[in-house]
Design a protein around this motif. Structure first.
Motif, mmCIF file in Angstrom:
data_model
loop_
_atom_site.group_PDB
_atom_site.id
_atom_site.type_symbol
_atom_site.label_atom_id
_atom_site.label_comp_id
_atom_site.label_asym_id
_atom_site.label_seq_id
_atom_site.Cartn_x
_atom_site.Cartn_y
_atom_site.Cartn_z
ATOM 1 N N VAL A 1 12.033 163.804 27.062
ATOM 2 C CA VAL A 1 13.361 163.711 27.672
ATOM 3 C C VAL A 1 13.868 162.272 27.687
ATOM 4 O O VAL A 1 15.077 162.047 27.811
ATOM 5 C CB VAL A 1 13.351 164.323 29.093
ATOM 6 C CG1 VAL A 1 14.695 164.180 29.776
ATOM 7 C CG2 VAL A 1 12.984 165.799 29.001
ATOM 8 N N GLY B 1 17.403 162.865 26.855
ATOM 9 C CA GLY B 1 18.405 162.460 27.842
ATOM 10 C C GLY B 1 19.434 161.495 27.289
ATOM 11 O O GLY B 1 20.636 161.646 27.513
ATOM 12 N N GLN C 1 14.940 161.553 32.190
ATOM 13 C CA GLN C 1 16.395 161.652 32.242
ATOM 14 C C GLN C 1 17.016 160.433 32.902
ATOM 15 O O GLN C 1 18.147 160.055 32.599
ATOM 16 C CB GLN C 1 16.789 162.914 33.007
ATOM 17 C CG GLN C 1 18.270 163.237 32.978
ATOM 18 C CD GLN C 1 18.727 163.789 31.639
ATOM 19 O OE1 GLN C 1 17.933 164.360 30.897
ATOM 20 N NE2 GLN C 1 19.991 163.620 31.314
ATOM 21 N N ALA D 1 23.125 162.009 37.154
ATOM 22 C CA ALA D 1 21.725 162.434 37.104
ATOM 23 C C ALA D 1 21.091 162.409 38.490
ATOM 24 O O ALA D 1 20.227 163.238 38.798
ATOM 25 C CB ALA D 1 20.942 161.537 36.148
#
Length: 490
Positions: free
Chosen positions: A42, A46, A185, A301
């Motif tokens: 990720v 992300g 992320q 986020a």
């Protein structure tokens, strides 16, 4: 049929590292190592979800309409590549390191290289490149990245099914994976938005490709660390024999079509990824153009992952009380309802918009954190139907559905972006100020489309997915009884 390796067989075959049985509890080290695998993935996923589309339109200057074709072509190749990778993993015999761990480690290095190439400021090395040549470069590097990501992601997702068969521990692994994804992320969605924008002479803020590439180089260092930890701290304890030679991938696909929980979950997960990626991309344009505060994209986020951190300590208790399916359906309804309100009541303040995103984050927390446990249940159900384990191929199909979610997001967003009249930069030094109508259109995209996606996801989980709390327990008991005295024959 799945087989549990006993100690005498392991010693005879030299598989000492895999001597634990499926009844041995996961250690904190195992769980943390598994989480780090998704951190590595990720970290790339992300930043791509947050910036790649804008990088293509605002730095490379590629028209949004042309990007729809790029994402379609990439997914057409995935339709071939993903099942092939799944069948490849299923056909490998386990070695002392396991069946899945070595491939995660092996493919992590070219995947990291592909991320560097994806955001490489190629226009600095070849200043005369025109838009068509930049588009060709985008095709090559994006498809290469997708292949390498598949090489890592399919064995990584499959590995959870052979780390444990315990319902509670699978939920723990699913939450750990979500926790690891949250760490990854943060880089693309929280830290980078604070540093990758510059101010043009006219006062407009724009995405700076050079700053973004510098951030990518830092990210890959953390990717290397994450995959090292994943490889060294995880263990496979339940081993399925390699798929028989000559067994057709198409035969496996045909049996998966009859697995209603698997197909329903795959469609719902496709919508989850589509919704998440669509909103990640749309929010980047929204805060930069509609609100004029691109730095606040970093808080999106936070609003997404803070609810997960709040629910993580007692999510297992909620799962045991209400069931995974039931929680996921409820949460999806909550997210859809919130987006509907955001669309109908046009929110003028970015801070209030972020507050609404926090509520949607609460709703999506359940599905996001439990999806990996649920897919393990659906793969177990496949064994009930066929009396065979095909984690690699099954997870490859599940992964393909999730990639189709990326396609829905990428193709859909760019088609809609072109439809509202968004103007791309003509060269890397040009900064475009969008019209008010375009900015209002961006707001509509960022709210109405997620409402539709999450509502469809809620309906699928509520009415289509058949493994509720009671059925999941019955399935686990049945398979446990089936495997109780199983050993691997020489």
């Amino acid at each position: 049929m799945i087989r549990v390796l006993k100690e005498d067989y392991l010693q005879e075959k030299g598989l000492n590292e895999m001597s634990e049985t499926n009844t041995k509890k996961l250690t904190a080290k195992n769980v943390f190592g598994y989480a780090m695998g998704d951190t590595g993935g990720v970290l790339a996923f992300g930043v791509i979800g947050s910036f790649l589309n804008m990088y293509y339109t605002d730095v490379f200057g590629i028209d949004a309409a042309k990007l729809t074709i790029l994402f379609l072509v990439a997914r057409l190749w995935d339709a071939i590549n993903d099942p092939m990778m799944g069948a490849f993993v299923d056909s490998r015999k386990p070695n002392p390191k396991g069946r899945f761990r070595p491939w995660i480690y092996f493919f992590s290095f070219p995947m990291i290289i592909s991320l560097i190439l994806l955001f490489l400021p190629i226009y600095d090395f070849f200043p005369g490149l025109n838009q068509s040549q930049l588009l060709i470069y985008a095709y090559i590097t994006y498809i290469f990245y997708g292949m390498m990501y598949t090489g890592v992601n399919i064995p990584y997702g499959s590995m959870a099914t052979v780390m444990t068969q315990d319902i509670k521990e699978r939920s723990t692994l699913s939450m750990a994976r979500t926790f690891g994804a949250g760490i990854g992320q943060m880089a693309g969605s929280v830290i980078l938005p604070l540093v990758v924008y510059s101010v043009a002479s006219n006062g407009a803020k724009y995405l700076d490709g050079h700053k973004l590439f510098a951030g990518i180089l830092v990210i890959v260092l953390f990717q290397i660390l994450a995959y090292q930890l994943n490889y060294r701290l995880t263990r496979e304890t339940v081993i399925a024999p390699a798929k028989e030679k000559g067994e057709s991938v198409w035969k496996v696909l045909g049996s998966l079509v009859k697995n209603r929980p698997f197909i329903t979950l795959s469609l719902a997960s496709m919508l989850l990824i589509a919704g998440n990626m669509f909103t990640n991309t749309a929010n980047g344009y929204l805060f930069k153009n509609y609100y004029g505060t691109p730095g606040k994209q970093a808080l999106v986020a936070v609003c997404t992952y803070l609810p997960m951190a709040l629910f993580m300590p007692f999510l297992n208790k909620l799962v045991l009380k209400f069931g995974k399916k039931e929680l996921c359906a409820f949460g999806a309804y909550l997210a859809a309802a919130t987006y509907l309100v955001m669309y109908l009541v046009k929110i003028p303040n970015p801070n209030l918009f972020l507050g609404c995103l926090f509520i949607t984050g609460i709703g999506l927390t359940f599905f996001t954190m439990e999806v990996w446990a649920i897919v393990s249940d659906a793969i177990d159900y496949q064994e009930k139907l066929t009396n065979k384990r095909e984690e690699g191929t099954s997870y490859a199909i599940f992964s393909f559905f999730r990639k189709m979610g990326q396609t829905v997001a990428g193709v859909g967003f760019n088609a809609l972006l072109a439809g509202i009249g968004y103007v791309s930069s003509k060269d890397v030094t040009e900064v475009i100020v969008q019209t008010e109508d375009v900015n209002n259109g961006i707001y509509t995209l960022a709210t109405l489309v997620p409402f539709i996606m999450y509502l469809a996801m809620a309906l699928l989980m509520h009415f289509g997915y058949t493994l509720g709390k009671k059925q999941t327990i019955e399935l686990a008991d049945e398979l446990h009884a089936r495997h109780k005295d199983d050993v691997v024959a020489e």
